[in-house]
Design a protein around this motif. Structure first.
Motif, PDB file in Angstrom:
ATOM      1  N   PHE A  97       0.838  -1.198   0.000  1.00 25.27           N
ATOM      2  CA  PHE A  97       0.000   0.000   0.000  1.00 25.27           C
ATOM      3  C   PHE A  97       0.873   1.248   0.000  1.00 25.27           C
ATOM      4  CE2 PHE A  97      -3.752  -2.428   1.111  1.00 25.27           C
ATOM      5  CZ  PHE A  97      -4.813  -1.616   0.718  1.00 25.27           C
ATOM      6  N   ARG A  98       0.396   2.257  -0.682  1.00 19.77           N
ATOM      7  CA  ARG A  98       1.005   3.582  -0.628  1.00 19.77           C
ATOM      8  C   ARG A  98       0.114   4.528   0.151  1.00 19.77           C
ATOM      9  NH1 ARG A  98      -0.685   7.993  -3.264  1.00 19.77           N
ATOM     10  NH2 ARG A  98       0.715   9.796  -3.348  1.00 19.77           N
ATOM     11  N   SER A  99       0.733   5.334   1.010  1.00 21.00           N
ATOM     12  CA  SER A  99       0.052   6.469   1.633  1.00 21.00           C
ATOM     13  C   SER A  99       0.994   7.653   1.469  1.00 21.00           C
ATOM     14  CB  SER A  99      -0.243   6.200   3.111  1.00 21.00           C
ATOM     15  OG  SER A  99      -0.950   7.291   3.691  1.00 21.00           O
ATOM     16  N   GLY A 100       0.701   8.491   0.478  1.00 20.93           N
ATOM     17  CA  GLY A 100       1.677   9.504   0.117  1.00 20.93           C
ATOM     18  C   GLY A 100       1.096  10.877  -0.078  1.00 20.93           C
ATOM     19  N   TYR A 101       1.802  11.661  -0.861  1.00 20.06           N
ATOM     20  CA  TYR A 101       1.339  13.024  -1.083  1.00 20.06           C
ATOM     21  C   TYR A 101       1.372  13.369  -2.564  1.00 20.06           C
ATOM     22  CZ  TYR A 101       5.669  15.867  -1.640  1.00 20.06           C
ATOM     23  OH  TYR A 101       6.806  16.483  -2.084  1.00 20.06           O
ATOM     24  N   TYR A 102       0.984  14.574  -2.870  1.00 23.08           N
ATOM     25  CA  TYR A 102       0.517  14.915  -4.203  1.00 23.08           C
ATOM     26  C   TYR A 102       1.614  15.151  -5.242  1.00 23.08           C
ATOM     27  CZ  TYR A 102       1.235  19.290  -1.634  1.00 23.08           C
ATOM     28  OH  TYR A 102       1.750  20.267  -0.843  1.00 23.08           O
ATOM     29  N   ARG A 103       2.829  14.765  -4.963  1.00 26.79           N
ATOM     30  CA  ARG A 103       3.885  14.889  -5.979  1.00 26.79           C
ATOM     31  C   ARG A 103       4.403  13.519  -6.406  1.00 26.79           C
ATOM     32  NH1 ARG A 103       4.521  20.326  -6.275  1.00 26.79           N
ATOM     33  NH2 ARG A 103       4.420  21.528  -4.328  1.00 26.79           N
ATOM     34  N   THR A 171      -1.660  18.729   4.171  1.00 24.34           N
ATOM     35  CA  THR A 171      -0.313  18.174   4.163  1.00 24.34           C
ATOM     36  C   THR A 171      -0.013  17.481   5.496  1.00 24.34           C
ATOM     37  OG1 THR A 171       0.594  20.274   4.931  1.00 24.34           O
ATOM     38  CG2 THR A 171       0.514  19.915   2.552  1.00 24.34           C
ATOM     39  N   GLY A 172       0.607  16.335   5.415  1.00 23.31           N
ATOM     40  CA  GLY A 172       0.946  15.559   6.596  1.00 23.31           C
ATOM     41  C   GLY A 172      -0.121  14.581   7.031  1.00 23.31           C
ATOM     42  N   SER A 173      -1.326  14.699   6.480  1.00 24.38           N
ATOM     43  CA  SER A 173      -2.423  13.852   6.957  1.00 24.38           C
ATOM     44  C   SER A 173      -2.329  12.430   6.435  1.00 24.38           C
ATOM     45  CB  SER A 173      -3.773  14.466   6.576  1.00 24.38           C
ATOM     46  OG  SER A 173      -3.868  14.693   5.190  1.00 24.38           O
ATOM     47  N   GLN A 174      -1.389  12.153   5.529  1.00 19.52           N
ATOM     48  CA  GLN A 174      -1.176  10.777   5.103  1.00 19.52           C
ATOM     49  C   GLN A 174      -0.461   9.948   6.168  1.00 19.52           C
ATOM     50  OE1 GLN A 174       0.529  13.456   4.130  1.00 19.52           O
ATOM     51  NE2 GLN A 174       2.384  12.975   2.987  1.00 19.52           N
ATOM     52  N   MET A 175       0.128  10.614   7.157  1.00 21.67           N
ATOM     53  CA  MET A 175       0.959   9.903   8.130  1.00 21.67           C
ATOM     54  C   MET A 175       0.160   9.016   9.080  1.00 21.67           C
ATOM     55  SD  MET A 175       4.043  10.545   7.258  1.00 21.67           S
ATOM     56  CE  MET A 175       4.814   9.753   8.661  1.00 21.67           C
ATOM     57  N   PRO A 176      -0.937   9.484   9.701  1.00 26.51           N
ATOM     58  CA  PRO A 176      -1.709   8.575  10.557  1.00 26.51           C
ATOM     59  C   PRO A 176      -2.230   7.356   9.802  1.00 26.51           C
ATOM     60  CG  PRO A 176      -2.338  10.847  10.969  1.00 26.51           C
ATOM     61  CD  PRO A 176      -1.466  10.860   9.752  1.00 26.51           C
ATOM     62  N   ARG A 177      -2.638   7.544   8.562  1.00 27.32           N
ATOM     63  CA  ARG A 177      -3.111   6.415   7.756  1.00 27.32           C
ATOM     64  C   ARG A 177      -1.989   5.427   7.514  1.00 27.32           C
ATOM     65  NH1 ARG A 177      -6.015   7.944   2.313  1.00 27.32           N
ATOM     66  NH2 ARG A 177      -7.566   8.641   3.835  1.00 27.32           N
ATOM     67  N   LEU A 178      -0.786   5.930   7.300  1.00 24.66           N
ATOM     68  CA  LEU A 178       0.366   5.061   7.094  1.00 24.66           C
ATOM     69  C   LEU A 178       0.614   4.179   8.307  1.00 24.66           C
ATOM     70  CD1 LEU A 178       2.732   4.390   5.149  1.00 24.66           C
ATOM     71  CD2 LEU A 178       4.059   6.129   6.380  1.00 24.66           C
ATOM     72  N   VAL A 179       0.431   4.739   9.497  1.00 20.95           N
ATOM     73  CA  VAL A 179       0.597   3.945  10.719  1.00 20.95           C
ATOM     74  C   VAL A 179      -0.332   2.734  10.683  1.00 20.95           C
ATOM     75  CG1 VAL A 179       0.406   3.924  13.234  1.00 20.95           C
ATOM     76  CG2 VAL A 179       1.295   5.957  12.074  1.00 20.95           C
ATOM     77  N   GLY A 180      -1.612   2.967  10.352  1.00 20.63           N
ATOM     78  CA  GLY A 180      -2.588   1.882  10.326  1.00 20.63           C
ATOM     79  C   GLY A 180      -2.300   0.845   9.265  1.00 20.63           C
ATOM     80  N   LEU A 181      -1.899   1.289   8.071  1.00 22.56           N
ATOM     81  CA  LEU A 181      -1.608   0.355   6.983  1.00 22.56           C
ATOM     82  C   LEU A 181      -0.406  -0.524   7.324  1.00 22.56           C
ATOM     83  CD1 LEU A 181      -2.122   2.761   3.954  1.00 22.56           C
ATOM     84  CD2 LEU A 181      -3.544   0.780   4.525  1.00 22.56           C
ATOM     85  N   ALA A 182       0.618   0.074   7.900  1.00 19.14           N
ATOM     86  CA  ALA A 182       1.802  -0.702   8.272  1.00 19.14           C
ATOM     87  C   ALA A 182       1.496  -1.651   9.430  1.00 19.14           C
ATOM     88  CB  ALA A 182       2.947   0.238   8.642  1.00 19.14           C
ATOM     89  N   ALA A 225       3.618  10.007  14.013  1.00 16.82           N
ATOM     90  CA  ALA A 225       3.527   8.777  13.239  1.00 16.82           C
ATOM     91  C   ALA A 225       4.863   8.046  13.197  1.00 16.82           C
ATOM     92  CB  ALA A 225       3.044   9.082  11.826  1.00 16.82           C
ATOM     93  N   ILE A 226       5.955   8.780  13.009  1.00 20.46           N
ATOM     94  CA  ILE A 226       7.281   8.160  13.001  1.00 20.46           C
ATOM     95  C   ILE A 226       7.536   7.460  14.333  1.00 20.46           C
ATOM     96  CG2 ILE A 226       9.755   8.666  13.047  1.00 20.46           C
ATOM     97  CD1 ILE A 226       8.663   8.642  10.240  1.00 20.46           C
ATOM     98  N   ASN A 227       7.204   8.123  15.423  1.00 21.67           N
ATOM     99  CA  ASN A 227       7.399   7.512  16.734  1.00 21.67           C
ATOM    100  C   ASN A 227       6.539   6.255  16.884  1.00 21.67           C
ATOM    101  OD1 ASN A 227       8.447   7.682  19.584  1.00 21.67           O
ATOM    102  ND2 ASN A 227       6.256   7.749  19.979  1.00 21.67           N
ATOM    103  N   ALA A 228       5.274   6.339  16.482  1.00 19.09           N
ATOM    104  CA  ALA A 228       4.362   5.204  16.645  1.00 19.09           C
ATOM    105  C   ALA A 228       4.821   4.004  15.826  1.00 19.09           C
ATOM    106  CB  ALA A 228       2.948   5.608  16.234  1.00 19.09           C
ATOM    107  N   MET A 229       5.231   4.223  14.575  1.00 20.24           N
ATOM    108  CA  MET A 229       5.658   3.101  13.733  1.00 20.24           C
ATOM    109  C   MET A 229       6.950   2.483  14.249  1.00 20.24           C
ATOM    110  SD  MET A 229       4.571   4.342   9.881  1.00 20.24           S
ATOM    111  CE  MET A 229       5.426   5.926   9.950  1.00 20.24           C
ATOM    112  N   GLY A 230       7.795   3.301  14.876  1.00 19.14           N
ATOM    113  CA  GLY A 230       9.006   2.763  15.481  1.00 19.14           C
ATOM    114  C   GLY A 230       8.704   1.918  16.697  1.00 19.14           C
TER     115      GLY A 230
END
Length: 309
Positions: A97-103, A171-182, A225-230
């Protein structure tokens, strides 16, 4: 239309792809051991990456003209981010899965969940889902998504497709979703009670790929999110596209030490202990990026070690 041969030798990508095709890897690869690296692909694969990057750059340039001449709505583009994204795409497997941003348009083109026609249909807010399947023109441009449901409402086999969670505008709102997907991949690997859900996971073998710009790394959601995934030890590869600016604001007035990568070094694991693998690569160096993402994907997929690039 533009011929690939036109302007070939003056295009900014050309020296790096040309050198790879002709056997000069232009320096060492970025890794913990700085070992030499053999290119994993044949000439045609490398040239195809060049074609995708070139096509994506032209889409950005033409799209910006369309916006500035009033033919298209607000424009955000991925020019400058092409090479890391074609490199990353080689290690993005079905089920991920990708959880990213608009570029991330180049990644979308490389993985096939978008193309140039759909990219411009979104730019013109086309409501036809056949032409703009990400959102039917309802989201901002540069927002990608894949559909997890069939037309009859049943689930698709997500392990047999490249998955992209729908981009969101803040901007940045993809991060909480990334936590859940991972974290989902971790649970599928650890909980026997989920083993029958084979259309969602192949025993937790999936990686969650996150992308973000350097400016959004100044936001709280990124650090939380970085802290949580770690802490959760999840299979994530988090890419930070750092070009030194956030829109028109330089790093020095929004990021301590001007360098997000330097700040993140404290997350580097020691030996087999907890933490991230933190890798740095030059965003224009094709072989270096391939080596970096091969290593990152392997750590995340096989060992469930989170990685920051």
């Amino acid at each position: 239309s533009l011929s690939l041969s036109l302007c070939l030798e003056t295009h900014p990508f050309y020296p790096y792809f040309y050198a790879v095709v002709n056997g000069n890897h232009m320096g060492k690869v970025a890794s913990r051991t700085k070992e030499n690296h053999t290119m994993p692909f044949d000439k045609e694969t490398i040239l195809n990456d060049y074609r995708i990057a070139y096509q994506s750059r032209q889409a950005s340039l033409i799209g910006r003209k369309e916006v500035l001449t009033g033919k298209a709505k607000f424009g955000i583009f991925g020019d400058g981010k092409e090479i890391p994204q074609v490199a990353l795409a080689h290690y993005f497997e079905k089920g991920d899965f990708r959880s990213g941003y608009y570029r991330d348009q180049t990644m979308a083109f490389a993985l096939g969940y978008s193309n140039v026609k759909e990219f411009f249909a979104q730019r013109y807010a086309d409501t036809d889902l056949d032409k703009e399947p990400s959102s039917g023109g309802r989201q901002m441009n540069g927002h990608f998504a894949t559909r997890s449901l069939n037309p009859d409402g049943t689930w698709k086999d997500l392990t047999d497709m490249y998955n992209c969670s729908a981009d969101v505008s803040p901007t940045g709102s993809q991060m909480p979703r990334l936590v859940g997907l991972a974290y989902a991949s971790k649970l599928y690997r650890e909980l026997d009670s989920l083993s029958h859900l084979t259309q969602f996971s192949n025993n937790g073998n999936e990686v969650a790929w996150g992308t973000i710009g350097n400016a959004s790394c100044a936001e709280g959601m990124f650090w939380e999110a970085i802290n949580a995934m770690g802490v959760l030890k999840t299979p994530v590869v988090m890419s930070i596209w750092d070009d030194g600016y956030g829109i028109s604001v330089s790093n020095e007035i929004q990021v301590t030490k001007n360098n997000v990568g330097e700040l993140l070094q404290g997350f580097q694991r020691e030996g087999e202990g907890p933490g991230y693998e933190v890798l740095t690569a030059r965003g224009w160096n094709y072989p270096e990026l391939l080596a970096t993402y091969e290593k990152a994907a392997r750590w995340a997929r096989e060992e469930h070690v989170p990685v920051i690039v």
